[in-house]
Design an enzyme around this catalytic site. Structure first.
Site, PDB file in Angstrom:
ATOM      1  N   SER A 133     -40.978  58.545 -28.594  1.00 43.69           N
ATOM      2  CA  SER A 133     -41.536  57.253 -28.184  1.00 43.69           C
ATOM      3  C   SER A 133     -42.739  56.977 -29.078  1.00 43.69           C
ATOM      4  CB  SER A 133     -41.973  57.342 -26.716  1.00 43.69           C
ATOM      5  OG  SER A 133     -41.972  56.079 -26.109  1.00 43.69           O
TER       6      SER A 133
ATOM      7  N   LYS B 166     -29.859  49.981 -18.670  1.00 40.21           N
ATOM      8  CA  LYS B 166     -29.418  48.586 -18.599  1.00 40.21           C
ATOM      9  C   LYS B 166     -30.526  47.679 -19.134  1.00 40.21           C
ATOM     10  CE  LYS B 166     -31.415  46.243 -16.072  1.00 40.21           C
ATOM     11  NZ  LYS B 166     -32.783  45.744 -15.712  1.00 40.21           N
TER      12      LYS B 166
ATOM     13  N   ILE C 137     -39.548  53.191 -16.643  1.00 36.71           N
ATOM     14  CA  ILE C 137     -38.313  53.681 -16.024  1.00 36.71           C
ATOM     15  C   ILE C 137     -38.046  55.141 -16.390  1.00 36.71           C
ATOM     16  CG2 ILE C 137     -36.652  52.940 -17.799  1.00 36.71           C
ATOM     17  CD1 ILE C 137     -36.253  52.777 -13.955  1.00 36.71           C
TER      18      ILE C 137
ATOM     19  N   ASP D  27     -33.468  40.091 -16.517  1.00 36.04           N
ATOM     20  CA  ASP D  27     -33.625  41.552 -16.544  1.00 36.04           C
ATOM     21  C   ASP D  27     -33.350  42.131 -15.157  1.00 36.04           C
ATOM     22  OD1 ASP D  27     -34.691  44.175 -17.886  1.00 36.04           O
ATOM     23  OD2 ASP D  27     -35.788  43.953 -16.007  1.00 36.04           O
TER      24      ASP D  27
HETATM   25  P1  NAP Z   1     -41.630  49.820 -20.428  1.00 32.25           P
HETATM   26  O1  NAP Z   1     -42.467  50.367 -19.315  1.00 32.25           O
HETATM   27  O2  NAP Z   1     -42.208  48.753 -21.271  1.00 32.25           O
HETATM   28  O3  NAP Z   1     -41.193  51.061 -21.292  1.00 32.25           O
HETATM   29  C1  NAP Z   1     -40.426  50.953 -22.444  1.00 32.25           C
HETATM   30  C2  NAP Z   1     -40.959  51.948 -23.453  1.00 32.25           C
HETATM   31  O4  NAP Z   1     -40.128  51.904 -24.589  1.00 32.25           O
HETATM   32  C3  NAP Z   1     -42.353  51.632 -23.934  1.00 32.25           C
HETATM   33  O5  NAP Z   1     -43.298  52.342 -23.170  1.00 32.25           O
HETATM   34  C4  NAP Z   1     -42.362  52.057 -25.407  1.00 32.25           C
HETATM   35  O6  NAP Z   1     -42.982  53.301 -25.566  1.00 32.25           O
HETATM   36  C5  NAP Z   1     -40.881  52.376 -25.676  1.00 32.25           C
HETATM   37  N1  NAP Z   1     -40.409  51.814 -26.917  1.00 32.25           N
HETATM   38  C6  NAP Z   1     -40.573  50.566 -27.406  1.00 32.25           C
HETATM   39  N2  NAP Z   1     -39.932  50.458 -28.573  1.00 32.25           N
HETATM   40  C7  NAP Z   1     -39.349  51.645 -28.823  1.00 32.25           C
HETATM   41  C8  NAP Z   1     -38.562  52.148 -29.872  1.00 32.25           C
HETATM   42  N3  NAP Z   1     -38.208  51.404 -30.916  1.00 32.25           N
HETATM   43  N4  NAP Z   1     -38.129  53.428 -29.782  1.00 32.25           N
HETATM   44  C9  NAP Z   1     -38.469  54.198 -28.751  1.00 32.25           C
HETATM   45  N5  NAP Z   1     -39.228  53.759 -27.738  1.00 32.25           N
HETATM   46  C10 NAP Z   1     -39.657  52.502 -27.772  1.00 32.25           C
HETATM   47  O7  NAP Z   1     -40.260  49.239 -19.874  1.00 32.25           O
HETATM   48  P2  NAP Z   1     -39.361  49.815 -18.689  1.00 32.25           P
HETATM   49  O8  NAP Z   1     -39.704  49.119 -17.425  1.00 32.25           O
HETATM   50  O9  NAP Z   1     -39.367  51.292 -18.702  1.00 32.25           O
HETATM   51  O10 NAP Z   1     -37.947  49.232 -19.127  1.00 32.25           O
HETATM   52  C11 NAP Z   1     -37.201  49.801 -20.162  1.00 32.25           C
HETATM   53  C12 NAP Z   1     -35.735  49.529 -19.888  1.00 32.25           C
HETATM   54  O11 NAP Z   1     -35.411  50.072 -18.613  1.00 32.25           O
HETATM   55  C13 NAP Z   1     -35.398  48.032 -19.812  1.00 32.25           C
HETATM   56  O12 NAP Z   1     -34.160  47.789 -20.405  1.00 32.25           O
HETATM   57  C14 NAP Z   1     -35.326  47.746 -18.324  1.00 32.25           C
HETATM   58  O13 NAP Z   1     -34.423  46.702 -18.002  1.00 32.25           O
HETATM   59  C15 NAP Z   1     -34.809  49.081 -17.814  1.00 32.25           C
HETATM   60  N6  NAP Z   1     -35.131  49.323 -16.397  1.00 32.25           N
HETATM   61  C16 NAP Z   1     -36.418  49.173 -15.942  1.00 32.25           C
HETATM   62  C17 NAP Z   1     -36.681  49.343 -14.590  1.00 32.25           C
HETATM   63  C18 NAP Z   1     -38.071  49.227 -14.023  1.00 32.25           C
HETATM   64  O14 NAP Z   1     -38.223  49.296 -12.794  1.00 32.25           O
HETATM   65  N7  NAP Z   1     -39.130  49.082 -14.815  1.00 32.25           N
HETATM   66  C19 NAP Z   1     -35.646  49.659 -13.715  1.00 32.25           C
HETATM   67  C20 NAP Z   1     -34.370  49.858 -14.222  1.00 32.25           C
HETATM   68  C21 NAP Z   1     -34.130  49.685 -15.569  1.00 32.25           C
HETATM   69  P3  NAP Z   1     -44.504  53.582 -26.003  1.00 32.25           P
HETATM   70  O15 NAP Z   1     -45.278  53.360 -24.737  1.00 32.25           O
HETATM   71  O16 NAP Z   1     -44.420  54.988 -26.427  1.00 32.25           O
HETATM   72  O17 NAP Z   1     -44.875  52.605 -27.086  1.00 32.25           O
END
Ligand code: NAP
Length: 310
Positions: free
Chosen positions: A39, A93, A17, A171
């Site tokens: 990150s 969120k 995101i 989610d």
């Molecule tokens: P994601 O692709 O798994 O990305 C989350 C990132 O957070 C990971 O790449 C990881 O980074 C990092 N992370 C994990 N633990 C951490 C920590 N303690 N401190 C700092 N960074 C950390 O997940 P995402 O889809 O982006 O989702 C993240 C949030 O956005 C969720 O709450 C989700 O509900 C929300 N969201 C997602 C979407 C979507 O379409 N995907 C849409 C709207 C909202 P590293 O790779 O560097 O380890």
């Protein structure tokens, strides 16, 4: 033209995101200057990168705000550290893994005089305000939410989403609830069934019955097993016709006639809201969608279904 100096901001949690939405929205908004990122592995080109928020806060005192885009299980500790360091905080969120942790952040931010923004991106979809206005002018008889998508398509390799605190199908489901709590009268859960794959800690589907405080039934169907066309729809039967808010809040139709439709501007709008909050020394932390998810886990019957493999 932006009258005030741009807000120095950092992204924390450089994943899907952050890359898809936050970085493009910030790059186009003159009200912000992206100065750093933190990150464990992810990096952002052209700014200072740190492995964790603690190192970022220690090394980059010029940062005024942080946008926390990591999974919800890790958000509280990062937000707390940022608030204690006097930074304004934008929460992706869901704003946290529990209701009480976000309540505490709210109080902490208030005490420190910094802005806390619990962002709900779906609320800023282009047809949501029109739906709210339509429903406010009508008598609602029943409402329903169908939020069904293919988890393999939208959440590949996201292990955190299947862990406790990852919310599973809630989610995406909380996006629907963020719209519903904005456009429908106040409601509460009366029954729920949560389908947990036998090898996972979070539900893959959920059926949730709500009732508004005036007795209107709202039937909710969340499912992560839908292939083919995806459904992100909120429907209402009213005395002024059948309303369908579809495509995640992008399109409003009544009795088949499209009343509002527009392109996706959710994240640019969220960042405009955040800068306004920062500049007016306010917070915006609505926990209603998160509370409903907590209630579904509290009241829901647990149903074990077949194992899920990516
Ligand atoms: P994601 O692709 O798994 O990305 C989350 C990132 O957070 C990971 O790449 C990881 O980074 C990092 N992370 C994990 N633990 C951490 C920590 N303690 N401190 C700092 N960074 C950390 O997940 P995402 O889809 O982006 O989702 C993240 C949030 O956005 C969720 O709450 C989700 O509900 C929300 N969201 C997602 C979407 C979507 O379409 N995907 C849409 C709207 C909202 P590293 O790779 O560097 O380890």
């Amino acid at each position: 033209m932006t009258a005030a100096r741009p807000i120095n901001i950092a992204i924390v949690g450089v994943g899907k995101i952050a890359r898809d939405q936050h970085l493009p929205a910030l790059a186009r908004d003159e009200d912000y200057k992206l100065v750093a990122a933190a990150s464990p592995h992810g990096k952002v080109d052209g700014v200072a990168n740190y492995p964790a928020i603690e190192t970022l806060l220690a090394a980059a005192p010029e940062i005024e705000a942080v946008s926390l885009c990591m999974p919800p299980q890790f958000r509280h500790d990062a937000a707390r550290a940022a608030i204690l360091a006097g930074k304004h905080v934008f929460l992706e969120k869901p704003p946290g893994a529990t209701v009480s942790e976000v309540e505490q952040l709210k109080a902490l931010a208030n005490g420190k005089g910094v802005t806390l923004f619990a962002s709900w991106h779906s609320r800023y979809a282009p047809a949501v305000e029109a739906a709210r206005a339509f429903l406010a002018s009508a008598r609602i008889k029943t409402a329903a939410i169908n939020w069904k998508e293919d988890v393999r398509r939208w959440h590949p390799n996201q292990d955190w989403i299947w862990q406790p605190g990852g919310f599973g199908v809630f989610d995406p489901g909380i996006n629907a609830l963020s719209i519903a709590t904005h456009i429908l009268p106040p409601m509460f859960i009366t029954a729920a069934t949560l389908d947990f794959p036998e090898n996972r800690c979070a539900p893959i589907a959920a059926q949730v019955s709500f009732r508004t405080d005036t007795g209107i039934p709202v039937a909710v169907d969340f499912d992560w097993r839908q292939t083919g066309p995806q459904s992100w729809d909120i429907l209402a039967e009213t005395d002024k016709g059948s309303m369908v808010l579809s495509a995640g809040g992008s399109r409003l139709a009544v009795d088949g006639k499209v009343l509002q439709e527009g392109p996706d501007t959710e994240y640019p709008t969220l960042y405009r809201r955040f800068s306004k909050l920062v500049r007016s020394h306010e917070s915006d932390v609505d926990l209603a969608p998160l509370q409903h998810v907590a209630d579904a886990f509290m009241l829901g019957k647990r149903n074990v279904v077949e194992a899920f493999f990516d």
